[in-house]
Design an enzyme around this catalytic site. Structure first.
Site, PDB file in Angstrom:
ATOM      1  NE  ARG A 133      -2.423  -1.483   3.361  1.00 42.82           N
ATOM      2  CZ  ARG A 133      -2.321  -2.730   3.823  1.00 42.82           C
ATOM      3  NH1 ARG A 133      -2.873  -3.721   3.130  1.00 42.82           N
ATOM      4  NH2 ARG A 133      -1.719  -2.988   4.946  1.00 42.82           N
ATOM      5  CD  GLU A 152      -1.450  -9.566  17.050  1.00 42.29           C
ATOM      6  OE1 GLU A 152      -1.714  -8.998  15.974  1.00 42.29           O
ATOM      7  OE2 GLU A 152      -2.293  -9.824  17.927  1.00 42.29           O
TER       8      GLU A 152
END
Ligand code: AMP
Length: 172
Positions: free
Chosen positions: A59, A96
């Site tokens: 992005r 994560e």
């Protein structure tokens, strides 16, 4: 900036439960919003002697290319592993769950460059911190960091060295 904000789409529970995803496709598809993004990014960096904009896959390629074009700089992609065809350097970083890797062509940045590192959203900052270390290892004169959106409650700026010049068009 209110116009841009009005075009950001919040997607609840994407990509996983509990995440509110800031979707910028609804900004980029709007011609007026896309134009404002270009103008605002250029206004931040046009007088800084920037030679290269590094966009983070994927992005960050959109705003990064627009910024590079607007200020007359070159564009450099920072990519996921195995995508860049020539000699690369890499940086591993914690996510994560598990680790991830970001790569850049070894000859993409040099000691004469003034760089803007760009991504669409600053969340925890892990991705940008890795990209920063990667680009810093190529020893450019200066590195600026920019985002379209900063999610300030996630404290991502703390992942970057305190003296880095960071800007965001929109902060939540
Ligand atoms: P970070 O946690 O800062 O390393 O973010 C990792 C990547 O995921 C960045 O490139 C962001 O574009 C994207 N990202 C993380 N959280 C969000 C979110 N809530 N909305 C949109 N993009 C996100």
């Amino acid at each position: 900036m209110d116009y841009i904000k009005s075009k950001v789409r919040d997607v609840i529970d994407f990509p996983t439960k509990g995440v509110v995803f800031k979707d910028l496709t609804t900004v980029f598809k709007d011609p007026k919003a896309l134009h404002i993004i270009g103008d605002e990014l250029a206004a931040l960096y046009k007088d800084k002697g920037v030679t290269k904009v590094v966009g983070i896959e994927s992005r960050g390629f959109i705003g990064g290319s627009i910024l590079a074009y607007e200020i007359g700089a070159g564009f450099v992609p920072a990519r996921k592993p195995g995508k860049l065809p020539a000699d690369t350097i890499r940086m591993e970083y914690a996510k994560e769950y598990g680790t991830d890797v970001i790569e850049i062509h070894r000859d993409a940045i040099g000691p004469d460059d003034i760089v803007v590192l760009h991504d669409d959203v600053l969340a925890t900052g892990g991705t940008m911190a890795a990209a920063y270390k990667l680009v810093a290892s190529l020893k450019p004169k200066k590195i600026y960091v920019n985002f379209i959106i900063e999610l300030s409650m996630l404290g991502g700026r703390a992942a970057l060295p305190a003296d880095v010049d960071v800007t965001s068009l929109i902060t939540y």
